[in-house]
Design a protein around this motif. Structure first.
Motif, PDB file in Angstrom:
ATOM      1  N   THR A   6       0.826  -1.202   0.000  1.00  0.00           N
ATOM      2  CA  THR A   6       0.000   0.000   0.000  1.00  0.00           C
ATOM      3  C   THR A   6       0.857   1.247   0.000  1.00  0.00           C
ATOM      4  O   THR A   6       0.582   2.217  -0.705  1.00  0.00           O
ATOM      5  N   ASP A  13      -2.341   7.116  -7.868  1.00  0.00           N
ATOM      6  CA  ASP A  13      -3.021   5.844  -8.124  1.00  0.00           C
ATOM      7  C   ASP A  13      -3.775   5.309  -6.911  1.00  0.00           C
ATOM      8  O   ASP A  13      -4.289   4.188  -6.947  1.00  0.00           O
ATOM      9  N   GLN A  14      -3.859   6.086  -5.853  1.00  0.00           N
ATOM     10  CA  GLN A  14      -4.558   5.635  -4.658  1.00  0.00           C
ATOM     11  C   GLN A  14      -6.073   5.723  -4.834  1.00  0.00           C
ATOM     12  O   GLN A  14      -6.587   6.638  -5.474  1.00  0.00           O
ATOM     13  N   LYS A  15      -6.774   4.764  -4.240  1.00  0.00           N
ATOM     14  CA  LYS A  15      -8.234   4.763  -4.216  1.00  0.00           C
ATOM     15  C   LYS A  15      -8.686   5.083  -2.790  1.00  0.00           C
ATOM     16  O   LYS A  15      -8.391   4.336  -1.869  1.00  0.00           O
ATOM     17  N   TRP A  18     -15.167   5.795  -0.607  1.00  0.00           N
ATOM     18  CA  TRP A  18     -16.147   6.328  -1.549  1.00  0.00           C
ATOM     19  C   TRP A  18     -16.745   7.655  -1.089  1.00  0.00           C
ATOM     20  O   TRP A  18     -16.972   8.553  -1.912  1.00  0.00           O
ATOM     21  N   THR A  21     -14.280  10.347  -1.774  1.00  0.00           N
ATOM     22  CA  THR A  21     -14.071  10.437  -3.219  1.00  0.00           C
ATOM     23  C   THR A  21     -15.180  11.247  -3.883  1.00  0.00           C
ATOM     24  O   THR A  21     -14.913  12.112  -4.730  1.00  0.00           O
ATOM     25  N   LEU A  74      -8.249   7.532 -16.636  1.00  0.00           N
ATOM     26  CA  LEU A  74      -8.200   6.071 -16.510  1.00  0.00           C
ATOM     27  C   LEU A  74      -7.471   5.397 -17.660  1.00  0.00           C
ATOM     28  O   LEU A  74      -6.931   4.301 -17.499  1.00  0.00           O
ATOM     29  N   LYS A  83      -3.367   8.793 -17.458  1.00  0.00           N
ATOM     30  CA  LYS A  83      -3.524   8.257 -16.102  1.00  0.00           C
ATOM     31  C   LYS A  83      -3.063   9.272 -15.054  1.00  0.00           C
ATOM     32  O   LYS A  83      -2.439   8.935 -14.054  1.00  0.00           O
ATOM     33  N   SER A 325      -5.349  11.841  -6.277  1.00  0.00           N
ATOM     34  CA  SER A 325      -5.837  10.603  -6.876  1.00  0.00           C
ATOM     35  C   SER A 325      -6.561  10.847  -8.206  1.00  0.00           C
ATOM     36  O   SER A 325      -7.474  11.675  -8.279  1.00  0.00           O
ATOM     37  N   ARG A 326      -6.179  10.102  -9.226  1.00  0.00           N
ATOM     38  CA  ARG A 326      -6.835  10.211 -10.525  1.00  0.00           C
ATOM     39  C   ARG A 326      -8.226   9.589 -10.494  1.00  0.00           C
ATOM     40  O   ARG A 326      -9.077   9.909 -11.340  1.00  0.00           O
ATOM     41  N   TYR A 327      -8.475   8.718  -9.534  1.00  0.00           N
ATOM     42  CA  TYR A 327      -9.791   8.086  -9.448  1.00  0.00           C
ATOM     43  C   TYR A 327     -10.852   9.089  -8.983  1.00  0.00           C
ATOM     44  O   TYR A 327     -12.033   8.950  -9.316  1.00  0.00           O
ATOM     45  N   ILE A 328     -10.440  10.082  -8.230  1.00  0.00           N
ATOM     46  CA  ILE A 328     -11.358  11.157  -7.851  1.00  0.00           C
ATOM     47  C   ILE A 328     -11.769  11.936  -9.086  1.00  0.00           C
ATOM     48  O   ILE A 328     -12.948  12.261  -9.290  1.00  0.00           O
TER      49      ILE A 328
END
Length: 459
Positions: A6, A13-15, A18, A21, A74, A83, A325-328
Motif C-alpha cells: 500500500t 493511483d490511490q483509491k 467512496w 471520493t 483512466l 492516467k 488521486s486520478r480516481y477522484i
C-alpha cells in the motif's frame, strides 16, 4: 506485506473511501463548471442559435467533458490517456476560429456542421501526430517548466477577476462593490478553513467556501435558482444532432492549427500536473495525454461539442488541496456525464453565483502560479540566461491578457497562436532557453583570484 504494498502506491493511483471520493469529485465539478459551459454560451450567441439549441449544446458539452475526463484519467488500454488527475474541458483557443468557420458557412446548424467536420479532422490529426509532438519534452528543463506553470497561473487570474466583476463592462452591476465583497468573503472562508481545519475538512476548503458562499449570496438575494425549475428533467445527447459533418478543406486546416496550439497548451498543463503531483513526466505519458485530446476532440465533433484540453483551474485545486488521486477525477467525469443527462442537476450547479466562483478562483489560480515559482526554485536562476528566459516569456505571455486586442490587426493564424498567453509564453520560453542556455554569463568569476582581490581593494 500488505502495508508495504500500500505504501508503494503513488498518491495519483490511490483509491480513497467512496464518501470522500464523491465529495472531492464534486469539488472538481464546481471548480470547472463555469469554464465548461462558457464555450457553448459564447458560440451559441455568436452563430445565432436558439435557446433550445444552446441548452442542447451545454448538455452535450458536459456529457462529453465527462467522457474525455474518464479517458484521460483512466486510459483506454494504456494507449490513450495519461492516467493523471486531469479534468478535460473545451478549449477557449478554438472559440474564435469556430465562430469564423460557422458564420462563413451560413451560421446556425449549417455552420456547425462545418465546425464539427473540422473538429473531427483536427482530432484525428492530433491523435496521429501526438507521438511526434511529444518529442518536445526534452525542451522542458526546470527553467522552462517553471516559466510555463507560472504563465498558466497568471493567465488564469483574469478569469477569476471577470467572474467577480462581470463579463459585460456596460452592465449596470459591473464591478458592483457587493459582488467584490462577496468574493472576498468566499476567499476569507476558504482561507479560514484551510488555516484552522486539518485533514478532510481542509482538503474540501474550496467546496465548503463555494457552498457557504452560495448560501450567503442566496440569503442576500444575489443567487438565482429559477433555472432549476425551468430545466428539462432528461436530456439525451445523440450523435450528429445538427446534421452530418461537412469536411471543408480550409476549415479543417484552420482547426488543425488550433489543435497544434492546444497541444502546446496541453503540454504545459501536463508539465504543471506532474510537478504538482510529484510524478516524473515521460515522453510516453505526454504522448498518451495528447492522444486523449485528439480522441476527445474527434468524439466532440460526433457528439456536437468542441475541441478538448486539460482544465488548469482543476490543476490549481489539486495543488491547493493536496488530493492527487486520478480516481477522484474519474468520478468527477462520471458526475459530468450525469449532469449532461439531467439538465435540472446541471442547473443547480450553474446557479452558483459567478462572484462566489471568482473568490475561489483567486485561490486556485494563484496556487498554480505559486507552483510555478516552486518549480523555478529548481532552476539555476543565478545564470543571467535563465533569468531572461523567465522574464521575457512571462512578459510576452501577459501581452494578450493585458491588451486582448494587441494582435487584432495580424493575420488570423497569428491571432490564434498569439492570443493564447499560455501558448505564446511556452513557445517563447522554449526558444529563449535554446538561444541563451550556452550564453556566457557576464557576472561569472573568470578573473584570476589575485586580480579580483586587487580590483576589490582598489574600490
Amino acid at each position: 506485506m500488505t502495508t508495504t504494498a500500500t505504501a508503494a502506491v503513488h498518491p495519483v493511483d490511490q483509491k480513497l473511501p467512496w464518501g470522500r471520493t464523491i465529495v472531492y469529485a464534486f469539488q472538481h465539478v464546481l471548480a470547472m463548471y463555469a469554464g465548461a459551459v462558457a464555450v457553448p454560451l459564447v458560440l451559441a450567441g455568436a452563430v445565432h442559435l436558439s435557446t433550445e439549441e444552446l441548452i442542447y449544446l451545454i448538455n452535450a458539452d458536459l456529457f462529453t467533458c465527462g467522457i474525455a475526463t474518464l479517458v484521460q484519467s483512466l486510459s483506454i488500454r494504456d494507449y490513450i490517456g495519461s492516467k493523471l488527475p486531469i479534468v478535460q474541458g473545451c478549449t477557449f483557443t478554438a472559440v474564435t476560429p469556430m465562430i469564423i468557420i460557422a458564420n462563413t458557412h451560413g451560421g446556425g446548424a449549417a455552420g456547425l456542421q462545418v465546425v464539427y467536420g473540422a473538429a473531427i479532422f483536427a482530432g484525428v490529426a492530433c491523435f496521429v501526430i501526438s507521438n511526434f509532438f511529444s518529442k518536445m519534452l526534452r525542451f522542458f528543463p526546470p527553467v522552462v517548466t517553471g516559466s510555463v506553470i507560472t504563465v498558466i497561473g497568471l493567465s488564469l487570474m483574469p478569469v477569476a477577476v471577470n467572474w467577480i466583476a462581470g463579463a459585460n463592462p456596460s452592465a449596470p452591476d459591473y464591478c458592483e462593490p457587493t459582488h467584490i465583497l462577496m468574493a472576498a468573503v468566499v476567499l476569507a472562508i476558504i482561507l479560514v478553513i484551510y488555516r484552522v481545519c486539518r485533514g478532510f475538512l481542509r482538503q474540501i476548503s474550496v467546496l465548503l467556501g463555494l457552498v457557504i458562499g452560495t448560501l450567503i449570496a442566496d440569503a442576500l438575494g444575489m443567487a438565482d435558482f429559477h433555472a432549476v425549475g425551468e430545466a428539462a428533467a432528461l436530456g439525451i445527447t445523440t450523435p450528429f444532432a445538427f446534421g452530418y459533418p461537412v469536411f471543408e478543406p480550409v476549415s479543417c486546416l484552420a482547426m488543425t492549427l488550433v489543435m497544434l496550439v492546444t497541444m502546446a497548451e496541453t503540454t504545459g498543463d501536463i508539465v504543471a500536473v506532474t510537478e504538482i503531483v510529484d510524478k516524473p513526466m515521460t515522453e510516453s505519458m505526454l504522448t498518451k495525454a495528447l492522444r486523449a485530446d485528439g480522441f476527445s476532440t474527434a468524439l466532440g465533433g460526433i457528439f456536437n461539442t468542441f475541441p478538448y484540453t486539460a482544465f488548469a483551474q482543476n490543476i490549481g485545486l489539486i495543488g491547493m488541496t493536496g488530493v492527487r488521486s486520478r480516481y477522484i477525477v474519474a468520478v468527477c467525469g462520471v458526475m459530468l456525464m450525469i449532469l449532461g443527462l439531467f439538465p435540472k442537476m446541471a442547473a443547480v450547479v450553474a446557479s452558483v453565483p459567478t462572484m462566489v466562483l471568482g473568490g475561489a478562483g483567486l485561490a486556485m489560480f494563484g496556487m498554480v502560479a505559486a507552483s510555478g515559482f516552486q518549480a523555478l526554485s529548481k532552476a539555476e536562476l543565478h545564470k543571467k540566461g535563465n533569468i531572461m528566459v523567465v522574464a521575457i516569456s512571462v512578459a510576452v505571455a501577459l501581452i494578450p491578457i493585458g491588451v486582448p486586442s494587441f494582435y487584432s490587426k495580424f493575420p488570423t493564424w497569428v491571432q490564434i497562436l498569439c492570443n493564447s498567453g499560455i501558448t505564446i509564453g511556452s513557445i517563447t520560453a522554449i526558444l529563449l532557453n535554446l538561444l541563451l542556455r550556452d550564453a556566457p554569463d557576464p557576472d561569472s568569476d573568470r578573473l584570476p583570484k589575485r586580480t579580483a582581490e586587487r580590483a576589490s581593494r582598489s574600490r
